[in-house]
Design a protein around this motif. Structure first.
Motif, PDB file in Angstrom:
ATOM      1  N   SER B 160      23.165  27.382   8.231  1.00 58.20           N
ATOM      2  CA  SER B 160      21.760  27.589   8.581  1.00 58.20           C
ATOM      3  C   SER B 160      21.277  26.478   9.515  1.00 58.20           C
ATOM      4  N   PHE B 161      21.692  25.263   9.219  1.00 60.72           N
ATOM      5  CA  PHE B 161      21.292  24.105  10.025  1.00 60.72           C
ATOM      6  C   PHE B 161      21.816  24.240  11.456  1.00 60.72           C
ATOM      7  N   VAL B 162      23.052  24.715  11.562  1.00 57.24           N
ATOM      8  CA  VAL B 162      23.687  24.835  12.884  1.00 57.24           C
ATOM      9  C   VAL B 162      23.150  26.046  13.646  1.00 57.24           C
ATOM     10  N   SER B 163      22.980  27.164  12.933  1.00 57.88           N
ATOM     11  CA  SER B 163      22.642  28.422  13.628  1.00 57.88           C
ATOM     12  C   SER B 163      21.151  28.739  13.648  1.00 57.88           C
ATOM     13  N   GLY B 164      20.417  28.151  12.745  1.00 57.38           N
ATOM     14  CA  GLY B 164      18.981  28.457  12.673  1.00 57.38           C
ATOM     15  C   GLY B 164      18.675  29.693  11.840  1.00 57.38           C
ATOM     16  N   ILE B 165      19.738  30.356  11.336  1.00 53.64           N
ATOM     17  CA  ILE B 165      19.518  31.529  10.468  1.00 53.64           C
ATOM     18  C   ILE B 165      19.077  31.014   9.092  1.00 53.64           C
ATOM     19  N   PRO B 166      18.076  31.635   8.450  1.00 57.12           N
ATOM     20  CA  PRO B 166      17.679  31.159   7.118  1.00 57.12           C
ATOM     21  C   PRO B 166      18.857  31.223   6.140  1.00 57.12           C
ATOM     22  N   PRO B 167      19.014  30.198   5.294  1.00 58.62           N
ATOM     23  CA  PRO B 167      20.179  30.185   4.396  1.00 58.62           C
ATOM     24  C   PRO B 167      20.251  31.399   3.469  1.00 58.62           C
ATOM     25  N   THR B 168      19.083  31.924   3.070  1.00 63.76           N
ATOM     26  CA  THR B 168      19.114  33.077   2.154  1.00 63.76           C
ATOM     27  C   THR B 168      19.663  34.335   2.831  1.00 63.76           C
ATOM     28  N   SER B 169      19.750  34.291   4.179  1.00 63.80           N
ATOM     29  CA  SER B 169      20.336  35.450   4.880  1.00 63.80           C
ATOM     30  C   SER B 169      21.847  35.324   4.987  1.00 63.80           C
ATOM     31  N   ILE B 170      22.366  34.123   4.687  1.00 63.84           N
ATOM     32  CA  ILE B 170      23.824  33.933   4.793  1.00 63.84           C
ATOM     33  C   ILE B 170      24.431  34.217   3.416  1.00 63.84           C
ATOM     34  N   GLN B 171      24.727  35.492   3.203  1.00 61.82           N
ATOM     35  CA  GLN B 171      25.231  35.887   1.877  1.00 61.82           C
ATOM     36  C   GLN B 171      26.722  36.167   1.968  1.00 61.82           C
ATOM     37  N   MET B 172      27.480  35.086   1.918  1.00 59.56           N
ATOM     38  CA  MET B 172      28.921  35.186   2.147  1.00 59.56           C
ATOM     39  C   MET B 172      29.619  36.113   1.151  1.00 59.56           C
ATOM     40  N   LEU B 173      29.207  36.067  -0.105  1.00 56.45           N
ATOM     41  CA  LEU B 173      29.921  36.845  -1.119  1.00 56.45           C
ATOM     42  C   LEU B 173      29.331  38.230  -1.355  1.00 56.45           C
ATOM     43  N   SER B 174      28.105  38.440  -0.897  1.00 54.93           N
ATOM     44  CA  SER B 174      27.451  39.736  -1.138  1.00 54.93           C
ATOM     45  C   SER B 174      27.529  40.659   0.064  1.00 54.93           C
ATOM     46  N   ASN B 175      27.724  40.073   1.233  1.00 58.77           N
ATOM     47  CA  ASN B 175      27.723  40.881   2.444  1.00 58.77           C
ATOM     48  C   ASN B 175      29.102  41.506   2.669  1.00 58.77           C
ATOM     49  N   VAL B 176      29.093  42.803   2.935  1.00 54.72           N
ATOM     50  CA  VAL B 176      30.363  43.541   3.073  1.00 54.72           C
ATOM     51  C   VAL B 176      31.230  42.961   4.195  1.00 54.72           C
ATOM     52  N   SER B 177      30.607  42.561   5.296  1.00 51.51           N
ATOM     53  CA  SER B 177      31.395  42.051   6.423  1.00 51.51           C
ATOM     54  C   SER B 177      31.852  40.615   6.196  1.00 51.51           C
ATOM     55  N   LEU B 178      31.029  39.839   5.504  1.00 54.29           N
ATOM     56  CA  LEU B 178      31.362  38.419   5.345  1.00 54.29           C
ATOM     57  C   LEU B 178      32.278  38.135   4.148  1.00 54.29           C
ATOM     58  N   ALA B 179      32.201  38.981   3.122  1.00 57.53           N
ATOM     59  CA  ALA B 179      32.946  38.687   1.881  1.00 57.53           C
ATOM     60  C   ALA B 179      34.456  38.491   2.113  1.00 57.53           C
ATOM     61  N   PRO B 180      35.118  39.380   2.910  1.00 56.72           N
ATOM     62  CA  PRO B 180      36.559  39.132   3.118  1.00 56.72           C
ATOM     63  C   PRO B 180      36.808  37.778   3.787  1.00 56.72           C
ATOM     64  N   TRP B 181      35.928  37.407   4.689  1.00 57.83           N
ATOM     65  CA  TRP B 181      36.114  36.138   5.387  1.00 57.83           C
ATOM     66  C   TRP B 181      35.852  34.951   4.476  1.00 57.83           C
ATOM     67  N   SER B 182      34.977  35.148   3.501  1.00 58.81           N
ATOM     68  CA  SER B 182      34.713  34.043   2.576  1.00 58.81           C
ATOM     69  C   SER B 182      35.992  33.693   1.815  1.00 58.81           C
ATOM     70  N   ILE B 183      36.786  34.699   1.493  1.00 61.02           N
ATOM     71  CA  ILE B 183      38.048  34.443   0.771  1.00 61.02           C
ATOM     72  C   ILE B 183      39.098  33.858   1.718  1.00 61.02           C
ATOM     73  N   ILE B 184      39.144  34.402   2.938  1.00 63.28           N
ATOM     74  CA  ILE B 184      40.119  33.894   3.916  1.00 63.28           C
ATOM     75  C   ILE B 184      39.857  32.409   4.196  1.00 63.28           C
ATOM     76  N   ILE B 185      38.580  32.043   4.295  1.00 67.23           N
ATOM     77  CA  ILE B 185      38.224  30.640   4.553  1.00 67.23           C
ATOM     78  C   ILE B 185      38.724  29.740   3.410  1.00 67.23           C
ATOM     79  N   VAL B 186      38.465  30.164   2.177  1.00 68.73           N
ATOM     80  CA  VAL B 186      38.855  29.328   1.030  1.00 68.73           C
ATOM     81  C   VAL B 186      40.375  29.222   0.933  1.00 68.73           C
ATOM     82  N   ASP B 187      41.055  30.338   1.097  1.00 66.35           N
ATOM     83  CA  ASP B 187      42.518  30.307   0.993  1.00 66.35           C
ATOM     84  C   ASP B 187      43.111  29.424   2.095  1.00 66.35           C
TER      85      ASP B 187
END
Lengths: 443, 315
Positions: B160-187
């Protein structure tokens, strides 16, 4: 040297003797298995009276809800002797009865003059009977539970919010009577600033892993007209599970999730719901009634700040609520069935049941819940009574697990992931459930 | 002291037994020593495998031990191969395996190459980079779940700090498009150090004189990298890819802790589907068939890959 040897032998004998005495004293200790939650702590307290009366010690094996089914169904399937008594979930009753895990209690009830007519009828059907609606009893109703709602009474009663709400929606802000009203309230509070903090409309069940989203969605779907099967033809689901009314109910649940839940609430069940409400995030909170005593006592959101309401009505005025709760059974693999039955007899006693309610458990005994003093005994007591009068339960079939897994997938795919339509989800559910019953040879 | 003990043992051994022991050949003695291990392996690895193969042809359900077990022939296999959800789970798994291997290999090799430069403090940085790999997956999963929390998570705050998007809009685990990437990032965060270690071993195995010869021939750094470093480190890189590929094909703990397969079935990899069928739906026969299919797929692919690896090593 000799004296040392004598001393050592003496000590060893003393230790051995004391162990033997101790073992003898605890030979009849009973182990009761249940989920790890507040009511379980109340039961530990309550059971001290049983030990005092009978001399039978009580041991408890409590497992967190997330592992509860896995742990104890494995235990039962492997004919384990860990549990002498088990408080098993309502859906397990069919499987546990057909697979011989529980002792049938009819003869015992007859002998001890324990009548199922003395218990709330919905809990007898839900927790004790298999096949349903037949007088075959496998458990004593132990913990009545039902999905209902809590709300922030203090927020609802703010004059400025009441005024704004009335102007916007044309009716007084208060506990909703219908799901439409519930959504309006949720929308009204969504992302509103209250006491300098952003708050949200409602916490609802969305959990994917165990049973969460099914319990939540069903809670709404029943009142919209969902039926599991044709009342005249068992297992005929086409046109009932996926009826137009059911579709509208599921669409409503998704709309409520999309519009009015806190950010990131895509995998929320009992614990997450309590956290959302306790931390002052949400105006309304869907959860099982067992959470209410804890919330009532909470310093930040309890006391005068909390209110309770029954699951609202659907568009046609139908009103149902998802049944929770459990019955207590004697495990057929236990070597201590006599003592376990003594516990059941003791637990069915009116005074014990009254104390059970006072400690935070939810009694299912008519003598307790129909006592004129009961509604005033706790702020949530009346809501609990009203809710228990309108309950429906999920399939309690022996194959409840694959049936539940199918609804978890279909509902989560549609409601949270937004894949396909409500009709697709329910059509898919009919297909999945049909397959399960075909595998069972029931269709 | 030791000799005296041995003498005592020899003296105490009954003569018939001693004669038998003396008569054992070296090969016999070897078998005598390894037989307990072989028996143990047979009991805990081979027997369950054959048992699972047997169950895969039946309708057996572990939660119904009293039910008559019927032989279904190939019905379980047919049903799995015709099940769209299974194919979606396989695609999801392939997606994870591809991206995690790609990222871990690229970053891991780059880190190894940088560390191999032996700059000041390289030992400290090596140790620091290895830390994620040493943590338990359960700890990592829970730790990242909090980091991804849209309201209080550090990850959402930084993005949010870098992009200016509100943090509550960054839903890594709930968003269909972001969720797979959230796991790829951690792994990738957790297992890149493992790839780095293997690559580092490869880089350190390249003899220094080859570079000296290249220097004499005035080969550029780029040329040295393409003609010496990469080809000679390639077997090690391929080995790392093999290990990570097999591990990620079985990926379970991270997905289970972070998303549980959700939202919906977006991150439901094959192992999660298998667990649901086996231990939640209790379709033991059906899930055994699925496990056998997965085993054959991994075994087959790994075999082809090992052959390719051997060819690269022989060059």
């Amino acid at each position: 040297m000799k004296s040392s040897l004598k001393l050592a032998l003496g000590l060893t004998s003393a230790i051995a003797a004391s162990t033997a005495v101790s073992n003898a004293a605890h030979a009849e200790d009973l182990t009761l298995c249940w989920a790890a939650w507040d009511p379980a702590n109340a039961l530990v307290e309550l059971s001290k009276d049983f030990t005092k009366e009978t001399g039978i010690g009580m041991k408890f094996e409590f497992v967190p809800w997330t592992n509860y089914a896995d742990r104890f169904l494995n235990e039962l399937n492997s004919h384990g002797k860990l549990c002498d008594l088990i408080i098993g979930d309502s859906q397990w009753i069919g499987g546990a009865a057909e697979n011989g895990h529980y002792v049938k209690l009819n003869d015992f009830f007859d002998k001890e003059k324990i009548s199922m007519d003395d218990f709330v009828p919905a809990t007898v059907v839900g927790y004790s009977e298999w096949p349903k609606n037949t007088p075959n009893y496998w458990a004593l109703p132990a913990m009545g539970d039902v999905v209902g709602w809590t709300y922030r009474k203090d927020w609802f009663s703010k004059p400025e919010l009441q005024k704004e709400f009335k102007e916007k929606y044309g009716w007084d802000l208060g506990p909703p009577a219908t799901f439409d009203q519930l959504k309006q309230i949720a929308e009204f509070f969504q992302k509103r600033q209250i006491d300098g903090k952003t708050v949200y409309g409602a916490s609802i069940y969305t959990e994917r892993g165990s049973e969460g989203i099914t319990m939540g969605a069903m809670d709404v779907l029943y009142s919209y007209g969902f039926q599991y099967e044709n009342p005249k033809k068992p297992y005929e689901m086409e046109g009932f599970v996926n009826s137009e009314k059911s579709v509208k109910g599921l669409e409503f649940y998704k709309a409520l999730y999309d519009c009015c839940t806190p950010p990131g609430a895509s995998n929320s069940y009992m614990g997450e719901g309590v956290d959302a409400f306790k931390s002052g995030q949400v105006a309304m909170h869907m959860n099982f009634a067992f959470t209410w005593p804890g919330l009532q006592k909470d310093e930040n959101v309890g006391g005068d700040k909390i209110g309770y309401f029954v699951n609202p009505k659907g568009p046609d005025g139908d009103q149902f609520a998802q049944l929770g709760g459990q019955g207590i059974s004697v495990v057929s693999y236990s070597d201590k069935q006599e003592s376990a039955l003594k516990y059941i007899k003791w637990f069915a006693n009116k005074d014990v049941q009254a104390k059970w309610w006072s400690l935070g458990g939810y009694s299912c005994l008519n003598a307790v819940v129909k006592d004129p003093k009961f509604p005033a005994s706790q702020p949530y007591a009346q809501t609990f009574l009203d809710s228990m009068a309108i309950v429906k339960d999920f399939w309690a079939e022996p194959s409840y697990a694959p049936l539940l897994q199918a609804s978890q997938k279909r509902f989560h795919d549609y409601v949270v992931a937004g894949q396909g339509s409500a009709k697709d989800a329910l059509d898919g559910l009919v297909k999945d459930w049909t397959q399960v019953f075909q595998d069972d040879g029931k269709m | 002291m030791l000799n005296r003990t041995a003498e005592n043992v020899a003296r105490a051994t009954p003569e018939p037994l001693a004669r038998k022991v003396r008569g054992i050949s070296d090969k016999g003695l070897a078998w005598l020593f390894i037989s307990p291990t072989i028996l143990l392996l047979l009991a805990i690895n081979i027997f369950p495998l054959f048992w699972a193969i047997y169950l895969s042809f039946t309708n057996y359900r572990a939660n119904r031990p009293n039910e008559v077990v019927k032989n279904l022939g190939l019905a379980n296999y047919q049903r799995i191969l015709g099940d769209q959800d299974i194919w979606i789970a396989m695609q999801t798994t392939a997606h994870f395996v591809f991206w995690t291997i790609m990222l871990q290999t690229l970053i891991g090799f780059t880190l190894a190459w940088l560390i191999d430069r032996k700059f000041r403090g390289h030992a400290f940085w090596t140790t620091l980079i290895l830390v994620p790999m040493m943590l338990s997956p359960a700890v990592v999963g829970n730790f990242w779940r909090f980091l991804y929390e849209p309201q209080i998570g550090l990850f959402s705050y930084v993005i949010s700090f870098v992009s200016g998007i509100p943090p509550t809009s960054i839903q890594m685990l709930s968003n269909v498009s972001l969720a797979p990437w959230s796991i790829i990032i951690v792994d990738t965060w957790m297992w890149t150090p493992y790839v780095m270690l293997i690559c580092l071993a490869g880089l350190r195995s390249i003899p220094e004189y080859i570079y000296e010869a290249a220097e004499v021939d005035r080969a550029s750094n780029w040329r040295q990298f393409w003609s010496i470093t990469l080809p000679m480190a390639l077997p090690f890189i391929m080995l790392a890819v093999l290990f990570r590929g097999i591990e990620n094909f079985k990926m379970f703990d991270m997905v289970n802790l972070l998303t549980g397969g959700g939202p919906g079935s977006t991150t439901e990899v094959a192992s999660i589907t298998l667990k649901r069928q086996a231990f939640e739906s209790w379709r033991t026969g059906y899930s055994s068939a699925f496990a056998i299919i997965l085993f054959v797929a991994v075994f087959g692919l790994a075999n082809i890959y090992v052959k390719a690896l051997n060819k690269v090593k022989q060059r």
